[in-house]
Design a protein around this motif. Sequence first.
Motif, PDB file in Angstrom:
ATOM      1  N   GLU A  75       0.297  39.199  37.686  1.00  0.00           N
ATOM      2  CA  GLU A  75      -0.330  39.231  36.368  1.00  0.00           C
ATOM      3  C   GLU A  75      -0.150  40.566  35.653  1.00  0.00           C
ATOM      4  OE1 GLU A  75      -4.513  37.747  34.295  1.00  0.00           O
ATOM      5  OE2 GLU A  75      -4.398  38.034  36.474  1.00  0.00           O
ATOM      6  N   ASP A  76      -0.094  41.669  36.395  1.00  0.00           N
ATOM      7  CA  ASP A  76       0.033  42.968  35.736  1.00  0.00           C
ATOM      8  C   ASP A  76       1.374  43.141  35.037  1.00  0.00           C
ATOM      9  OD1 ASP A  76       1.398  43.049  38.156  1.00  0.00           O
ATOM     10  OD2 ASP A  76       0.977  45.172  38.505  1.00  0.00           O
ATOM     11  N   PRO A 113       2.816  41.274  30.413  1.00  0.00           N
ATOM     12  CA  PRO A 113       3.285  41.811  29.123  1.00  0.00           C
ATOM     13  C   PRO A 113       4.789  42.074  29.100  1.00  0.00           C
ATOM     14  CG  PRO A 113       1.242  42.881  29.775  1.00  0.00           C
ATOM     15  CD  PRO A 113       1.695  42.077  30.958  1.00  0.00           C
ATOM     16  N   ASN A 135      -2.971  34.646  39.424  1.00  0.00           N
ATOM     17  CA  ASN A 135      -2.216  34.216  38.254  1.00  0.00           C
ATOM     18  C   ASN A 135      -0.798  34.736  38.370  1.00  0.00           C
ATOM     19  OD1 ASN A 135      -4.582  33.110  37.229  1.00  0.00           O
ATOM     20  ND2 ASN A 135      -5.080  34.944  36.034  1.00  0.00           N
ATOM     21  N   HIS A 187       1.536  36.549  23.622  1.00  0.00           N
ATOM     22  CA  HIS A 187       0.573  37.258  24.471  1.00  0.00           C
ATOM     23  C   HIS A 187      -0.812  36.619  24.339  1.00  0.00           C
ATOM     24  CE1 HIS A 187       2.950  40.864  25.750  1.00  0.00           C
ATOM     25  NE2 HIS A 187       3.683  40.506  24.698  1.00  0.00           N
ATOM     26  N   TRP A 188      -1.205  36.279  23.109  1.00  0.00           N
ATOM     27  CA  TRP A 188      -2.512  35.662  22.878  1.00  0.00           C
ATOM     28  C   TRP A 188      -2.603  34.317  23.593  1.00  0.00           C
ATOM     29  CZ3 TRP A 188      -4.490  31.144  21.127  1.00  0.00           C
ATOM     30  CH2 TRP A 188      -5.859  31.117  20.836  1.00  0.00           C
ATOM     31  N   VAL A 205      -1.043  33.201  26.310  1.00  0.00           N
ATOM     32  CA  VAL A 205      -1.170  33.353  27.760  1.00  0.00           C
ATOM     33  C   VAL A 205      -2.584  33.803  28.128  1.00  0.00           C
ATOM     34  CG1 VAL A 205      -0.379  34.668  29.767  1.00  0.00           C
ATOM     35  CG2 VAL A 205       1.277  33.758  28.146  1.00  0.00           C
ATOM     36  N   GLN A 206      -3.109  34.748  27.396  1.00  0.00           N
ATOM     37  CA  GLN A 206      -4.475  35.202  27.659  1.00  0.00           C
ATOM     38  C   GLN A 206      -5.473  34.059  27.476  1.00  0.00           C
ATOM     39  OE1 GLN A 206      -4.949  38.515  24.980  1.00  0.00           O
ATOM     40  NE2 GLN A 206      -3.632  39.872  26.199  1.00  0.00           N
ATOM     41  N   HIS A 207      -5.283  33.266  26.426  1.00  0.00           N
ATOM     42  CA  HIS A 207      -6.196  32.145  26.187  1.00  0.00           C
ATOM     43  C   HIS A 207      -6.081  31.105  27.302  1.00  0.00           C
ATOM     44  CE1 HIS A 207      -8.716  29.342  24.056  1.00  0.00           C
ATOM     45  NE2 HIS A 207      -7.779  28.418  24.171  1.00  0.00           N
ATOM     46  N   SER A 217      -7.948  32.134  30.239  1.00  0.00           N
ATOM     47  CA  SER A 217      -9.396  32.220  29.975  1.00  0.00           C
ATOM     48  C   SER A 217     -10.071  30.861  30.034  1.00  0.00           C
ATOM     49  CB  SER A 217      -9.652  32.869  28.607  1.00  0.00           C
ATOM     50  OG  SER A 217      -9.356  31.968  27.545  1.00  0.00           O
TER      51      SER A 217
END
Length: 535
Positions: free
Chosen positions: A267-268, A271, A303, A371-372, A374-376, A379
């Motif tokens: 996960e790190d 980006p 993840n 990016h948004w 993947v974060q969503h 979440s």
Amino acid sequence: MAISLCPSFLTGGEETNQIEVSLAELGVDVTSIPLLNNRSSWANACEKACGALDYLYGSQKVIPKRTPAYQNATESYWSAQQQEVKPSCIFIPSIATEVSVLVLLVQLTTCTFAAKSGGHAAFAGASSSQGGITILFRDLSEVSLSKDKSIVSIGPGNRWGQVYKALEPHGLGVIGGRMSDIGVGGLTTGGGISYYSNQYGWALDNVKSFEVVSAINGEILTASETEHPDLYWALRGGGNNVGLVTKFNLYTIPSSLLRGTTRVYCEDQFPHVLDAFTELARNAILDKNAQQYVVFAHAGEMNIASAELTYTKDVADPPVFRKYRSIPAISDTTSTRTLAGYCSEIGAQDRNGQRQVFWNRTFKLNDEFVHWVVQHFFSVVSRVANVPGALPMLVFQAITEPTLETMTKAGGNALGLDPSSGPILMIHVLSKWDNASDDRSMHQFVDEFFRAIAIEAESRSLGNDFVYMNYASHSQDVISSYGADSKARLQDVASKYDPRGVYQTLQPGYFKLAGAPSQEKKRIGIGFSECVAHH
């Protein structure tokens, strides 16, 4: 032209006589078939049609219920939802004229039907017919090269692995699926993303001609750029709306060895992975040998991102993938493979018989947006964490500028995509799970996810209407997503080659001109028996 929900062939009279004449021209005397000759028979529409087929062709080509062959056929579907569909019988044609006979018999009896090439759809009824007739294209399995080896003729009963293996000794390939077990038919008429798509486009743009059974008199037509060009256009993206394809004549391509890898990241590194994805999507024109997709999932309590990177030449470290390769990975499967071997390896990771969902949308490519998304995704994915067997996966692909440019050749296709709009981001969610009792929860999760990202995309002016048929869900109106002009043109072609709406009403499954598969009952309204009664 609108297609009637109570087509005229249900009213008898002149239309019925014409169908009987057309069957006679194919060597079928309707008066000799007991179930059809006895108008007062107790048999329902599909019992009559199945009985007629059995009378004509016998048990080698007509599989009834409650037999081992029937069970084997229904269990051959990829998704559990499709396996649960139970047709009245299964018909296995081996030549195109037998498909013509079927198309006429279902009109005569008003029996519903569906056609199965590979059967890799994720919802019931896509290529299976509850209580109707399922056409199993298995024995239409031709794979033959033209004398100059520039064209390969392929029957819809083939899976792509069979085609690639047949072409491999000749140093050739074809634009087709990326997994060996995918069927030729549905993939090609719906799109067909290939490892070679940056060079040659999608499968539908590499068809020289189609052999297709028309609903009118069961006539077998050739659709190409010069013969029935309107039908040719419609078959490239129009799915099963205008005819049953019994042969695909595809252009061959040189194909020897490919270099492929699956690189898995923690996960790190997300980006950096996303930056590599968007950069390669934009720069596809610089090296058309490269193909990519990235999968995000929660697996093994962590993840991960998995990048599938393919290079269509045997080059150890192509510069186009340097950004990906500079990102620390926890695993890497880089190796050289043939096309057949590569697709077999990918396909081995995918097994039949699980409950499945597909869903996709497209958007303008934007760095901040990916990016948004993947974060969503991560979440909200916990919402289905307790669903037994659930494994939702988020997939990013790009419809690149070189791919879009190929869609303008040979008169263009039906997808309605603008070559100047690329690259286009395709977001695809697929998931599997164990129990039918969780169907609603899983579909609701994916639906809500796409609603949220669509709202976010609109707020950023990144919206795009196109839905890719081969990844679409049962609730998505694919044909409308092509745009009003393309949909109207498809309706005109369907009205010309199928004025009685056979492929819209008697073949109700999959993505129809009038809407999503989930809208089928609303589209048809009253049943066929009621339709007859009202006339």
